[in-house]
Design a protein around this motif. Structure first.
Motif, mmCIF file in Angstrom:
data_model
loop_
_atom_site.group_PDB
_atom_site.id
_atom_site.type_symbol
_atom_site.label_atom_id
_atom_site.label_comp_id
_atom_site.label_asym_id
_atom_site.label_seq_id
_atom_site.Cartn_x
_atom_site.Cartn_y
_atom_site.Cartn_z
ATOM 1 N N ILE A 6 -0.289 -12.599 -3.988
ATOM 2 C CA ILE A 6 -0.996 -12.521 -5.274
ATOM 3 C C ILE A 6 -2.124 -11.505 -5.193
ATOM 4 O O ILE A 6 -2.316 -10.690 -6.113
ATOM 5 C CB ILE A 6 -1.524 -13.912 -5.674
ATOM 6 C CG1 ILE A 6 -0.355 -14.846 -5.986
ATOM 7 C CG2 ILE A 6 -2.451 -13.809 -6.885
ATOM 8 C CD1 ILE A 6 -0.751 -16.299 -6.150
ATOM 9 N N ILE A 7 -2.882 -11.526 -4.102
ATOM 10 C CA ILE A 7 -3.989 -10.578 -3.937
ATOM 11 C C ILE A 7 -3.476 -9.150 -3.985
ATOM 12 O O ILE A 7 -4.018 -8.297 -4.699
ATOM 13 C CB ILE A 7 -4.723 -10.856 -2.610
ATOM 14 C CG1 ILE A 7 -5.510 -12.168 -2.709
ATOM 15 C CG2 ILE A 7 -5.655 -9.697 -2.246
ATOM 16 C CD1 ILE A 7 -5.959 -12.717 -1.369
ATOM 17 N N MET A 8 -2.428 -8.857 -3.224
ATOM 18 C CA MET A 8 -1.881 -7.502 -3.203
ATOM 19 C C MET A 8 -1.269 -7.141 -4.551
ATOM 20 O O MET A 8 -1.413 -6.005 -5.027
ATOM 21 C CB MET A 8 -0.819 -7.393 -2.099
ATOM 22 C CG MET A 8 -0.360 -5.971 -1.821
ATOM 23 S SD MET A 8 -1.630 -4.934 -1.072
ATOM 24 C CE MET A 8 -1.717 -5.633 0.584
ATOM 25 N N ILE A 13 4.379 4.222 1.006
ATOM 26 C CA ILE A 13 3.357 3.461 0.273
ATOM 27 C C ILE A 13 3.758 1.995 0.182
ATOM 28 O O ILE A 13 2.952 1.094 0.450
ATOM 29 C CB ILE A 13 3.142 4.062 -1.138
ATOM 30 C CG1 ILE A 13 2.420 5.404 -1.030
ATOM 31 C CG2 ILE A 13 2.348 3.095 -2.025
ATOM 32 C CD1 ILE A 13 2.354 6.171 -2.336
ATOM 33 N N TYR A 14 5.019 1.754 -0.188
ATOM 34 C CA TYR A 14 5.478 0.367 -0.305
ATOM 35 C C TYR A 14 5.443 -0.344 1.056
ATOM 36 O O TYR A 14 5.019 -1.507 1.153
ATOM 37 C CB TYR A 14 6.903 0.315 -0.868
ATOM 38 C CG TYR A 14 7.036 0.821 -2.277
ATOM 39 C CD1 TYR A 14 6.039 0.601 -3.218
ATOM 40 C CD2 TYR A 14 8.164 1.532 -2.682
ATOM 41 C CE1 TYR A 14 6.166 1.067 -4.520
ATOM 42 C CE2 TYR A 14 8.299 1.993 -3.980
ATOM 43 C CZ TYR A 14 7.303 1.766 -4.893
ATOM 44 O OH TYR A 14 7.418 2.226 -6.176
ATOM 45 N N LEU A 15 5.876 0.352 2.103
ATOM 46 C CA LEU A 15 5.900 -0.260 3.428
ATOM 47 C C LEU A 15 4.483 -0.562 3.921
ATOM 48 O O LEU A 15 4.247 -1.607 4.537
ATOM 49 C CB LEU A 15 6.627 0.662 4.419
ATOM 50 C CG LEU A 15 8.150 0.770 4.236
ATOM 51 C CD1 LEU A 15 8.723 1.830 5.161
ATOM 52 C CD2 LEU A 15 8.801 -0.592 4.503
ATOM 53 N N CYS A 16 3.544 0.346 3.648
ATOM 54 C CA CYS A 16 2.154 0.103 4.055
ATOM 55 C C CYS A 16 1.570 -1.095 3.296
ATOM 56 O O CYS A 16 0.825 -1.901 3.866
ATOM 57 C CB CYS A 16 1.301 1.348 3.800
ATOM 58 S SG CYS A 16 1.622 2.691 4.964
ATOM 59 N N ALA A 17 1.929 -1.204 2.025
ATOM 60 C CA ALA A 17 1.452 -2.351 1.236
ATOM 61 C C ALA A 17 2.015 -3.654 1.789
ATOM 62 O O ALA A 17 1.302 -4.656 1.897
ATOM 63 C CB ALA A 17 1.838 -2.181 -0.234
ATOM 64 N N LEU A 27 0.065 -6.916 3.632
ATOM 65 C CA LEU A 27 0.149 -8.342 3.300
ATOM 66 C C LEU A 27 -0.224 -9.207 4.503
ATOM 67 O O LEU A 27 -0.890 -10.239 4.360
ATOM 68 C CB LEU A 27 1.569 -8.698 2.859
ATOM 69 C CG LEU A 27 1.996 -8.287 1.449
ATOM 70 C CD1 LEU A 27 3.486 -8.546 1.271
ATOM 71 C CD2 LEU A 27 1.194 -9.055 0.415
ATOM 72 N N PHE A 28 0.194 -8.781 5.685
ATOM 73 C CA PHE A 28 -0.067 -9.586 6.878
ATOM 74 C C PHE A 28 -1.545 -9.512 7.271
ATOM 75 O O PHE A 28 -2.093 -10.470 7.820
ATOM 76 C CB PHE A 28 0.846 -9.126 8.014
ATOM 77 C CG PHE A 28 2.300 -9.403 7.741
ATOM 78 C CD1 PHE A 28 2.854 -10.637 8.047
ATOM 79 C CD2 PHE A 28 3.094 -8.443 7.132
ATOM 80 C CE1 PHE A 28 4.194 -10.906 7.780
ATOM 81 C CE2 PHE A 28 4.436 -8.704 6.847
ATOM 82 C CZ PHE A 28 4.979 -9.941 7.170
ATOM 83 N N VAL A 29 -2.183 -8.389 6.966
ATOM 84 C CA VAL A 29 -3.621 -8.287 7.196
ATOM 85 C C VAL A 29 -4.359 -9.240 6.265
ATOM 86 O O VAL A 29 -5.250 -9.993 6.689
ATOM 87 C CB VAL A 29 -4.108 -6.837 6.975
ATOM 88 C CG1 VAL A 29 -5.624 -6.764 7.123
ATOM 89 C CG2 VAL A 29 -3.421 -5.886 7.948
ATOM 90 N N VAL A 30 -3.980 -9.236 4.992
ATOM 91 C CA VAL A 30 -4.618 -10.124 4.017
ATOM 92 C C VAL A 30 -4.334 -11.577 4.363
ATOM 93 O O VAL A 30 -5.214 -12.448 4.257
ATOM 94 C CB VAL A 30 -4.126 -9.798 2.589
ATOM 95 C CG1 VAL A 30 -4.709 -10.776 1.574
ATOM 96 C CG2 VAL A 30 -4.510 -8.369 2.212
#
Length: 531
Positions: free
Chosen positions: A137-139, A245-249, A253-256
């Motif tokens: 949700i955050i991302m 860009i999509y892969l970095c996002a 997710l795992f960082v968040v």
């Protein structure tokens, strides 16, 4: 660069409805459903943590603060990525997909926590799904939220007189979604099960994404990438810049996910109040980079007048931070106060604590037409307050809203609980404050910022709101209550704790409002005649 509009105006006319571009209504319903899902989930979040998973009040406040801080910080990054490379349409679709997955993941509630001899057993697998859903949700909000608003602005030519009314229609969608979601998702969640409420929020997001996908053709090419060739450029073998860009996002997710779970790890301590966590420290890093860049630009590239006006923008961002530190308690301390210490019957109905969060958006819908009428009328008679004065009054009204709650806490009814109508009045007073401060602050950011860095300054506004979420949670912890196993809540003791918090919050609002009033002449000079 956006494609040119057709030379023949006929296609453009055919793409209008009720005098506005059809794309406006696509954005309206997309944002309405997105806010339905966002606020429907938010209304239930704290109650779900403390009542279903049996977390302490402190833990619940920590988590909603971390979540709120990240959810408002991420649009700074999402807006930048969309502006430089991805384009707004692709960013909204990608964000929408993440949001759908996140909200549906929230519907997996797992087994309810149990307490035996003081030992709490929780469903750890379900909690990991819960934390990852929050990360999604955050991302998702980071990619969708800043860009759907930008699309609305791009649907209108530079000096189109319909622009302001178009944004008014768009923001009505936000508050309609927020009003309905709290009533519906809150009722489902607290009546039939938390998963039902969270699931309903997810269905709303599916509707919003489907609406946007259907209506992409009505955006008239204004939401496409600035440089499509650069987006298609291969960076790593078959992977284009868009893929990266999509892969970095997705990696982000795992960082968040980790940050959400580490919210209670204390890395530094200011004794007695604010304890920075990994989430806060991450926000500090973003803030230092953002505001260092802003200051560098101000002193390197701005004239004295532009620099003064940019300093004025920074003061409005500070006012925003103060106000929303008080306002965001409506999803924290106000929720637990209404759940534990208030009679819930009104108008022949029983209202749950999560449902009552609808009052904020409802009163915005009620008050918005009045204030839209009021300001031009005051201007006509030379009585329209300046922007900093309006902000000062907004802070004072926020403080007064807490004084209403102080009165209610000190004058309970015969059964020891407070009257629901004082709570309704507190919301009404608070929303007067929001109407005085929030739209005025947003207007000031767009008017006073140097045009080529308006987006950057809006990032500063979002970061101010992000810090407000953290600070609101810290304030809420002043009213944290522990209920030992086998005992019931002592309502009188609880009211005393909420009373202390509400008095302190009132002092913050009224005191800061008075300070801003004193500083108003100085801020007006920095604005150099901008009204």
């Amino acid at each position: 660069m956006s494609p040119e509009l057709p030379a023949d105006p006929a296609p453009l006319r055919n793409a209008e409805f009720l005098g506005h571009p059809k794309g406006l209504y696509i954005c309206f319903f997309t944002e309405m459903w997105e806010r339905f899902s966002f606020y429907g989930m938010k209304a239930l979040l704290l109650l779900y943590l403390v009542k279903y998973h049996l977390f302490t009040d402190d833990f619940g406040y920590n988590l909603i603060g971390a979540y709120g801080g990240l959810v408002y910080a991420m649009p700074v990054i999402g807006g930048l990525i969309a502006d430089r490379w991805l384009g707004m349409r692709k960013a909204v679709v990608f964000g929408g997909v993440l949001l759908v997955l996140g909200h549906l993941g929230m519907a997996i509630e797992g087994d309810q926590a149990t307490m035996v001899n003081g030992v709490i057993t929780r469903d750890t697998a379900a909690l990991q799904v819960f934390y990852f859903s929050l990360a999604l949700i955050i991302m998702g909000v980071g990619f969708l939220k800043p860009n759907i608003s930008t699309i609305v602005g791009k649907l209108y030519p530079e000096n189109d007189p319909r622009r302001d009314s178009g944004f008014s229609i768009f923001y009505a969608g936000i508050n309609i979604g927020a009003t309905v979601s709290a009533l519906f998702c809150g009722w489902l969640g607290e009546t039939y099960g938390w998963g039902w409420g969270f699931g309903a929020a997810g269905i709303g997001m599916i509707a919003g994404l489907a609406n946007f996908l259907y209506g992409q053709k009505y955006l008239m090419g204004h939401a496409e990438p600035r440089d499509p060739e650069k987006l298609r450029e291969r960076l790593f073998g078959p992977l284009s810049r868009e893929h990266v860009i999509y892969l970095c996002a997705l990696a982000g997710l795992f960082v968040v996910w980790a940050l959400i779970q580490a919210h209670s790890l204390i890395l530094a301590i200011v004794p007695g109040f604010f304890e920075p966590t990994p989430v806060v420290l991450s926000m500090h890093l973003v803030s230092v980079c953002l505001f260092s860049g802003i200051l560098w630009f101000m002193f390197k590239h701005c004239t004295k007048v532009e620099r003064d006006q940019m300093f004025a923008v920074l003061t409005f961002i500070a006012f925003c931070l103060l106000f929303f530190t008080l306002y965001e308690q409506t999803y924290g301390s106000w929720v637990l106060f209404s759940d534990r210490a208030m009679n819930h019957q009104a108008l022949g109905l029983e209202w749950s604590a999560s449902q009552l969060t609808f009052l904020g958006a409802f009163f915005i819908l009620v008050l918005a037409p009045f204030f839209a009428w009021l300001w031009p009328r005051l201007e006509k008679h030379g009585l329209n307050p300046s922007k900093p004065a309006k902000s000062a009054y907004g802070l004072i009204f926020a403080g007064l809203a807490f004084l209403v709650l102080v009165w209610s806490a000190r004058h309970p009814e015969a059964n020891g609980l407070t009257n629901i109508w004082w709570f309704v009045l507190a919301y009404f007073v608070l929303e007067i404050g929001e109407m005085l401060l929030s739209p005025i602050g947003l207007s000031a950011v767009t008017q006073l910022s140097v045009p080529r860095v308006v987006g950057l300054m809006m990032g500063g506004w979002f970061l101010g709101t992000s810090y407000s979420e953290i600070l609101a949670a810290e304030l809420g912890k002043l009213s944290s209550i522990e209920i030992p196993e086998g005992t019931v809540l002592d309502v009188a003791e609880a009211l005393a704790k909420y009373d202390d918090l509400f008095v302190f919050s009132a002092q913050i609002g009224i005191g800061s409002g008075i300070v801003v009033l004193v500083l108003t002449p100085l801020i007006k000079r920095l604005m150099h005649g901008v009204r």
